[in-house]
Design a protein around this motif. Structure first.
Motif, PDB file in Angstrom:
ATOM      1  N   ARG A 118      26.936  41.891  44.321  1.00  0.00           N
ATOM      2  CA  ARG A 118      25.442  42.305  44.360  1.00  0.00           C
ATOM      3  C   ARG A 118      25.280  40.178  43.371  1.00  0.00           C
ATOM      4  N   HIS A 119      26.704  40.407  41.860  1.00  0.00           N
ATOM      5  CA  HIS A 119      27.019  38.567  41.668  1.00  0.00           C
ATOM      6  C   HIS A 119      27.413  38.133  42.807  1.00  0.00           C
ATOM      7  N   HIS A 120      28.026  38.086  43.624  1.00  0.00           N
ATOM      8  CA  HIS A 120      28.494  37.289  44.801  1.00  0.00           C
ATOM      9  C   HIS A 120      27.068  36.881  45.472  1.00  0.00           C
ATOM     10  N   ALA A 121      27.010  37.571  46.144  1.00  0.00           N
ATOM     11  CA  ALA A 121      25.405  37.224  46.453  1.00  0.00           C
ATOM     12  C   ALA A 121      24.325  36.937  46.402  1.00  0.00           C
ATOM     13  N   ALA A 122      24.275  36.915  44.943  1.00  0.00           N
ATOM     14  CA  ALA A 122      22.938  35.897  44.630  1.00  0.00           C
ATOM     15  C   ALA A 122      23.533  34.617  43.995  1.00  0.00           C
ATOM     16  N   GLY A 123      24.486  34.011  44.406  1.00  0.00           N
ATOM     17  CA  GLY A 123      25.499  32.919  44.271  1.00  0.00           C
ATOM     18  C   GLY A 123      26.256  33.234  43.010  1.00  0.00           C
ATOM     19  N   ARG A 124      26.527  33.900  42.626  1.00  0.00           N
ATOM     20  CA  ARG A 124      27.133  33.848  41.028  1.00  0.00           C
ATOM     21  C   ARG A 124      29.254  33.081  41.179  1.00  0.00           C
ATOM     22  N   GLN A 125      29.702  32.688  40.252  1.00  0.00           N
ATOM     23  CA  GLN A 125      30.521  33.018  40.519  1.00  0.00           C
ATOM     24  C   GLN A 125      31.451  33.746  39.685  1.00  0.00           C
ATOM     25  N   VAL A 126      32.108  34.376  40.268  1.00  0.00           N
ATOM     26  CA  VAL A 126      32.261  36.132  39.255  1.00  0.00           C
ATOM     27  C   VAL A 126      33.541  35.730  39.083  1.00  0.00           C
ATOM     28  N   LEU A 127      34.248  36.271  37.141  1.00  0.00           N
ATOM     29  CA  LEU A 127      35.089  36.322  36.756  1.00  0.00           C
ATOM     30  C   LEU A 127      35.284  38.272  36.702  1.00  0.00           C
ATOM     31  N   LEU A 128      37.146  38.251  36.688  1.00  0.00           N
ATOM     32  CA  LEU A 128      37.138  40.016  36.503  1.00  0.00           C
ATOM     33  C   LEU A 128      37.928  39.572  35.419  1.00  0.00           C
ATOM     34  N   ILE A 129      37.953  41.080  34.146  1.00  0.00           N
ATOM     35  CA  ILE A 129      38.802  40.710  33.093  1.00  0.00           C
ATOM     36  C   ILE A 129      39.068  41.918  33.434  1.00  0.00           C
ATOM     37  N   GLY A 130      40.645  41.620  33.704  1.00  0.00           N
ATOM     38  CA  GLY A 130      41.784  42.626  33.882  1.00  0.00           C
ATOM     39  C   GLY A 130      42.797  41.895  34.175  1.00  0.00           C
ATOM     40  N   HIS A 131      43.604  43.239  34.999  1.00  0.00           N
ATOM     41  CA  HIS A 131      45.273  42.715  34.041  1.00  0.00           C
ATOM     42  C   HIS A 131      45.905  42.277  35.789  1.00  0.00           C
ATOM     43  N   ALA A 132      46.307  41.005  36.175  1.00  0.00           N
ATOM     44  CA  ALA A 132      46.848  40.957  37.132  1.00  0.00           C
ATOM     45  C   ALA A 132      47.770  41.868  38.085  1.00  0.00           C
ATOM     46  N   GLY A 133      47.531  42.663  39.372  1.00  0.00           N
ATOM     47  CA  GLY A 133      48.554  43.139  39.721  1.00  0.00           C
ATOM     48  C   GLY A 133      48.145  44.459  40.300  1.00  0.00           C
ATOM     49  N   HIS A 134      47.178  44.963  38.708  1.00  0.00           N
ATOM     50  CA  HIS A 134      46.694  45.905  38.534  1.00  0.00           C
ATOM     51  C   HIS A 134      45.701  46.464  40.420  1.00  0.00           C
ATOM     52  N   PRO A 135      46.136  47.613  41.457  1.00  0.00           N
ATOM     53  CA  PRO A 135      45.165  48.418  41.567  1.00  0.00           C
ATOM     54  C   PRO A 135      44.282  48.147  41.474  1.00  0.00           C
ATOM     55  N   GLU A 136      43.340  48.560  40.610  1.00  0.00           N
ATOM     56  CA  GLU A 136      42.095  48.246  40.581  1.00  0.00           C
ATOM     57  C   GLU A 136      41.850  46.703  40.944  1.00  0.00           C
ATOM     58  N   VAL A 137      42.855  46.106  40.050  1.00  0.00           N
ATOM     59  CA  VAL A 137      42.390  44.518  39.849  1.00  0.00           C
ATOM     60  C   VAL A 137      42.212  44.369  41.566  1.00  0.00           C
ATOM     61  N   VAL A 138      43.248  44.564  41.744  1.00  0.00           N
ATOM     62  CA  VAL A 138      43.373  44.115  43.355  1.00  0.00           C
ATOM     63  C   VAL A 138      42.415  44.560  44.159  1.00  0.00           C
ATOM     64  N   GLY A 139      42.200  45.811  44.147  1.00  0.00           N
ATOM     65  CA  GLY A 139      40.807  46.269  44.768  1.00  0.00           C
ATOM     66  C   GLY A 139      39.554  45.454  44.471  1.00  0.00           C
ATOM     67  N   THR A 140      39.355  45.098  43.663  1.00  0.00           N
ATOM     68  CA  THR A 140      37.342  44.947  43.193  1.00  0.00           C
ATOM     69  C   THR A 140      37.701  42.935  43.901  1.00  0.00           C
ATOM     70  N   MET A 141      39.168  42.432  42.888  1.00  0.00           N
ATOM     71  CA  MET A 141      39.269  41.137  43.779  1.00  0.00           C
ATOM     72  C   MET A 141      39.434  41.239  45.548  1.00  0.00           C
ATOM     73  N   GLY A 142      39.404  41.862  45.812  1.00  0.00           N
ATOM     74  CA  GLY A 142      39.211  42.464  47.714  1.00  0.00           C
ATOM     75  C   GLY A 142      38.424  42.771  48.296  1.00  0.00           C
ATOM     76  N   GLN A 143      37.303  42.260  47.130  1.00  0.00           N
ATOM     77  CA  GLN A 143      35.599  43.083  48.035  1.00  0.00           C
ATOM     78  C   GLN A 143      35.248  41.845  48.726  1.00  0.00           C
ATOM     79  N   LEU A 144      35.475  40.819  47.597  1.00  0.00           N
ATOM     80  CA  LEU A 144      35.053  39.569  48.158  1.00  0.00           C
ATOM     81  C   LEU A 144      36.317  38.360  48.600  1.00  0.00           C
ATOM     82  N   PRO A 145      35.784  37.377  49.415  1.00  0.00           N
ATOM     83  CA  PRO A 145      35.948  36.214  50.123  1.00  0.00           C
ATOM     84  C   PRO A 145      37.615  35.548  49.273  1.00  0.00           C
ATOM     85  N   GLU A 146      38.693  35.522  50.226  1.00  0.00           N
ATOM     86  CA  GLU A 146      39.581  35.064  48.505  1.00  0.00           C
ATOM     87  C   GLU A 146      39.697  34.453  48.440  1.00  0.00           C
ATOM     88  N   GLY A 147      40.262  34.717  47.106  1.00  0.00           N
ATOM     89  CA  GLY A 147      39.540  32.561  46.060  1.00  0.00           C
ATOM     90  C   GLY A 147      38.360  33.225  45.673  1.00  0.00           C
TER      91      GLY A 147
END
Length: 319
Positions: A118-147
């Motif tokens: 929803r935030h991405h669709a509204a034109g906002r840059q999305v920050l994810l607070i989390g731990h690199a490499g954790h599967p939940e983080v990988v999954g959440t980052m993978g909801q949006l275009p790479e980078g």
């Protein structure tokens, strides 16, 4: 006349409540069990369904095959996606191959996915607070275009982050973080960027919060804290950290009774015991039984929070 054997030393074991399985973990395990019942073995599971080796071992014995990539799964057998969530590309690949797939993503993780989208669709840059490499983080980052998503792991990164546009930002968080650490990072971001978009409700899940609160209430009045959970369980590792910060003199993460070194308890009067959200209750009882072999144990359950949350199985398993 031989001397009477010495009485075992007294030890109070304070059990944290709540502890152990949360609703998302319970649902995920049920998804695998129900899929096995409906389709027979083998059923493939992408990534460990939850981060507990005992749970994974039991399901493997029932016919679950755990893999890390969809490419390891045949087209003609069902595949279950783990509770941690998967990148959108995984679902799309399963659909393209015509696979039968069941999504065991915790609904509270899915909520984070929806927020990020929803935030991405509204034109906002999305920050994810989390731990690199954790599967939940990988999954959440993978909801949006790479980078697209920027991962923030530390307070320093929150302080140094330079946004694309300061007035077009939003943040989401991993659900299993330290409540206190995350609050510090959020405070930093909100002080730097007052207009930053926030979750409608905290992303750290109720179970993580409740278990951390229970540990805080016990930590300062125990000699040793035992956290039952696997080393790759983020919420279990956080409980050790929270306990030490809250005043526990010593804290140990153990998978089960076999990991417990009774020497840790020598001279202790009170031991606090809890379990991460993916650790079954029988492991807790096994640890108490092992302690009882060497000590005269008095068990006290401490805590007031009652959890009544439950999640339905995927519709495909209810038909």
């Amino acid at each position: 006349m031989s001397a009477e054997p010495a009485a075992p030393p007294a030890l109070i074991v304070r059990l944290a409540a709540p502890r152990g399985f949360c609703a998302g973990v319970d649902r995920a395990i049920q998804v695998v069990e129900a899929t096995l019942e409906r389709f027979g073995a083998p059923v493939f599971v992408r990534h460990e369904i939850v981060h507990n080796r005992h749970v994974v071992s039991r399901l493997r014995d029932l016919g679950a095959v755990f893999v890390e990539t969809l490419e390891e799964c045949p087209d003609d057998r069902p595949v279950v996606f783990s509770a941690h969530g998967s990148p959108r590309s995984v679902t799309e690949a399963a659909q393209a191959r015509g696979m039968t797939y069941l999504d065991a993503t915790c609904p509270l993780v899915s909520k984070v996915h929806v927020e990020a989208t929803r935030h991405h669709a509204a034109g906002r840059q999305v920050l994810l607070i989390g731990h690199a490499g954790h599967p939940e983080v990988v999954g959440t980052m993978g909801q949006l275009p790479e980078g697209t998503v920027v991962l923030i792991e530390t307070l320093e990164q929150a302080r140094d982050f330079i946004p694309r546009a300061p007035d077009a930002l939003a943040y989401v968080t991993q659900t299993t973080l330290s409540v206190d650490d995350t609050a510090e990072i959020v405070e930093m971001l909100r002080s730097r960027f007052p207009a930053i978009g926030t979750p409608h409700r905290d992303d750290i899940c109720y179970a993580t919060t409740n278990r951390q609160d229970a540990v805080k209430s016990l930590a300062g009045a125990c000699d040793v804290l035992l956290v039952i959970g696997s080393a790759n369980s983020s919420n279990s590792v956080r409980l050790v950290e929270v306990g030490l910060r809250a005043g526990a003199p010593k804290a140990f993460l153990i998978d089960d009774a076999g990991d417990l070194d009774l020497a840790w308890l020598e001279g202790a009067a009170t031991v606090a015991v809890t379990a991460g959200a993916s650790a079954p209750e029988d492991l807790v009882q096994g640890v108490i039984s092992r302690i009882s072999d060497a000590f005269a144990v008095t068990v006290e359950e401490v805590g007031a929070a009652r959890e009544t949350v439950s999640f339905k199985l995927p519709r495909a398993l209810l038909a």
